[in-house]
Design a protein around this motif. Structure first.
Motif, short mmCIF file in Angstrom:
data_model
loop_
_atom_site.label_atom_id
_atom_site.label_comp_id
_atom_site.label_asym_id
_atom_site.label_seq_id
_atom_site.Cartn_x
_atom_site.Cartn_y
_atom_site.Cartn_z
N VAL A 196 -0.14 -12.88 -14.58
CA VAL A 196 -1.22 -13.71 -15.12
C VAL A 196 -1.79 -13.12 -16.40
N LEU A 197 -2.00 -11.79 -16.42
CA LEU A 197 -2.73 -11.14 -17.52
C LEU A 197 -1.86 -10.38 -18.49
N GLY A 198 -0.61 -10.09 -18.11
CA GLY A 198 0.24 -9.28 -18.97
C GLY A 198 0.00 -7.79 -18.80
N MET A 199 -0.83 -7.39 -17.87
CA MET A 199 -1.11 -5.98 -17.60
C MET A 199 -1.74 -5.87 -16.21
N GLY A 200 -1.94 -4.65 -15.76
CA GLY A 200 -2.65 -4.44 -14.50
C GLY A 200 -1.80 -3.92 -13.37
N LEU A 201 -0.47 -3.94 -13.51
CA LEU A 201 0.36 -3.50 -12.38
C LEU A 201 0.12 -2.04 -12.01
N PRO A 202 0.22 -1.08 -12.94
CA PRO A 202 0.00 0.31 -12.54
C PRO A 202 -1.43 0.59 -12.10
N THR A 203 -2.39 -0.08 -12.74
CA THR A 203 -3.79 0.18 -12.41
C THR A 203 -4.10 -0.25 -10.98
N ILE A 204 -3.70 -1.46 -10.62
CA ILE A 204 -3.93 -1.95 -9.27
C ILE A 204 -3.13 -1.14 -8.26
N ALA A 205 -1.85 -0.87 -8.59
CA ALA A 205 -0.99 -0.15 -7.65
C ALA A 205 -1.55 1.24 -7.34
N ILE A 206 -1.88 2.00 -8.38
CA ILE A 206 -2.42 3.34 -8.15
C ILE A 206 -3.75 3.27 -7.42
N GLY A 207 -4.64 2.36 -7.85
CA GLY A 207 -5.96 2.25 -7.25
C GLY A 207 -5.91 1.96 -5.76
N LEU A 208 -4.92 1.16 -5.32
CA LEU A 208 -4.82 0.83 -3.91
C LEU A 208 -3.96 1.82 -3.13
N LEU A 209 -2.86 2.28 -3.73
CA LEU A 209 -1.96 3.18 -3.01
C LEU A 209 -2.61 4.50 -2.64
N VAL A 210 -3.57 4.97 -3.45
CA VAL A 210 -4.23 6.24 -3.12
C VAL A 210 -5.09 6.13 -1.86
N LEU A 211 -5.28 4.92 -1.36
CA LEU A 211 -5.95 4.77 -0.07
C LEU A 211 -5.06 5.25 1.08
N ALA A 212 -3.73 5.35 0.81
CA ALA A 212 -2.80 5.70 1.88
C ALA A 212 -1.93 6.91 1.55
N MET A 213 -2.00 7.42 0.32
CA MET A 213 -1.15 8.55 -0.08
C MET A 213 -1.80 9.30 -1.23
N THR A 214 -1.20 10.41 -1.65
CA THR A 214 -1.76 11.19 -2.75
C THR A 214 -1.47 10.48 -4.09
N PRO A 215 -2.26 10.77 -5.13
CA PRO A 215 -1.98 10.17 -6.44
C PRO A 215 -0.58 10.48 -6.96
N GLY A 216 -0.09 11.68 -6.70
CA GLY A 216 1.26 12.04 -7.14
C GLY A 216 2.32 11.19 -6.46
N GLU A 217 2.20 10.97 -5.15
CA GLU A 217 3.14 10.13 -4.42
C GLU A 217 3.06 8.69 -4.89
N ALA A 218 1.83 8.22 -5.14
CA ALA A 218 1.65 6.85 -5.62
C ALA A 218 2.30 6.67 -6.99
N SER A 219 2.17 7.67 -7.86
CA SER A 219 2.76 7.58 -9.20
C SER A 219 4.28 7.55 -9.14
N ALA A 220 4.87 8.33 -8.24
CA ALA A 220 6.33 8.32 -8.08
C ALA A 220 6.81 6.95 -7.59
N LEU A 221 6.07 6.35 -6.67
CA LEU A 221 6.43 5.03 -6.14
C LEU A 221 6.33 3.95 -7.22
N LEU A 222 5.45 4.17 -8.17
CA LEU A 222 5.18 3.19 -9.22
C LEU A 222 6.26 3.12 -10.29
N LEU A 223 7.04 4.18 -10.46
CA LEU A 223 7.87 4.33 -11.66
C LEU A 223 8.82 3.16 -11.92
N ILE A 224 9.64 2.78 -10.96
CA ILE A 224 10.65 1.75 -11.19
C ILE A 224 10.02 0.36 -11.39
N PRO A 225 9.09 -0.08 -10.52
CA PRO A 225 8.46 -1.38 -10.78
C PRO A 225 7.76 -1.45 -12.13
#
Length: 243
Positions: free
Chosen positions: A19-48
């Motif tokens: 919709v906006l052309g941005m926001g994927l990493p911001t939303i993903a990291i912001g929510l994933l850290v509820l269940a894992m460390t920021p480092g793990e969330a960042s690794a999961l984010l790389l390919i998408p």
């Protein structure tokens, strides 16, 4: 349970990007850290993040002019990221959670205020390098690469299609630099990359639906909800870091 949660997160992150052309990493990291460390969330984010940003980058009208204009920012961004990614890998570092919370609060607040500065072309090389390096520092500390890159690119007064492409260019370089930094500091494992490839599926599904919704929904209303959500996620991250 974590896998199902991650699928939902990447679907909604892809939806926002569609919709906006941005926001994927911001939303993903912001929510994933509820269940894992920021480092793990960042690794999961790389390919998408990499695939969706490459798609956004290559669909634009003016890649070569943007590269010629923005190379100081991209070079400084890469340097800043590589210098600071070790902070993200060190998950026990309490400052990572604080930095992530501050980043989300600042970005959400700027978005809600609809602040659109304009920068003069004089001194642009210096401004570009400074914005890039600061973005790299934030990326290395939090895994989020929107501050101050997005406000800076908006301040250049680029046409809409060129701005979307410039965002894709900045996010692509940020993703590659973050991946290199995570690898260098031992934050990447083969299993994590396999899960990252898997998360591409919900991200692409959300991206496709988001692009279709862009024609039907009020972008202003969606943008307002988007930034309110980021603000709340940032406050939650700060609260977690304080406890």
């Amino acid at each position: 349970m974590v896998v199902a949660f991650s699928f939902v997160v990447f679907f909604f992150a892809g939806l926002a990007k569609g919709v906006l052309g941005m926001g994927l990493p911001t939303i993903a990291i912001g929510l994933l850290v509820l269940a894992m460390t920021p480092g793990e969330a960042s690794a999961l984010l790389l390919i998408p993040s990499l695939i969706t940003n490459l798609w956004q980058l290559l669909r634009g009208p003016a890649l070569l002019p943007l590269l010629t204009r923005l190379w100081p920012m991209l070079l400084a961004l890469t340097l800043g990221t590589l210098l600071t990614t070790r902070w993200l890998v060190q998950a026990q570092n309490a400052w990572v959670g604080v930095a992530l919370g501050v980043c989300l609060v600042v970005y959400g607040s700027i978005g809600l205020l609809a602040y659109r500065p304009r920068l003069p072309t004089r001194g642009e090389t210096l401004h570009s390098s400074l914005a890039g390096f600061l973005t790299g520092v934030v990326t290395g500390a939090t895994g989020v690469f929107v501050i101050p890159a997005v406000p800076y690119l908006q301040a250049l007064g680029l046409p809409r299609d060129s701005l979307i492409q410039a965002l894709g260019l900045s996010f692509t370089v940020s993703t590659l630099a973050l991946g290199a930094g995570l690898w260098w500091y031992g934050g990447l494992e083969g299993a994590e990359m396999g899960w990252s490839w898997l998360m591409l599926l919900p991200a692409l599904l959300g991206l496709e639906i988001g692009q279709r919704l862009r024609q039907r929904l009020s972008e202003a209303s969606f943008r307002r909800l988007f930034f309110i959500g980021l603000l709340l996620l940032g406050l939650h991250a700060l609260l977690r870091a304080a406890l």
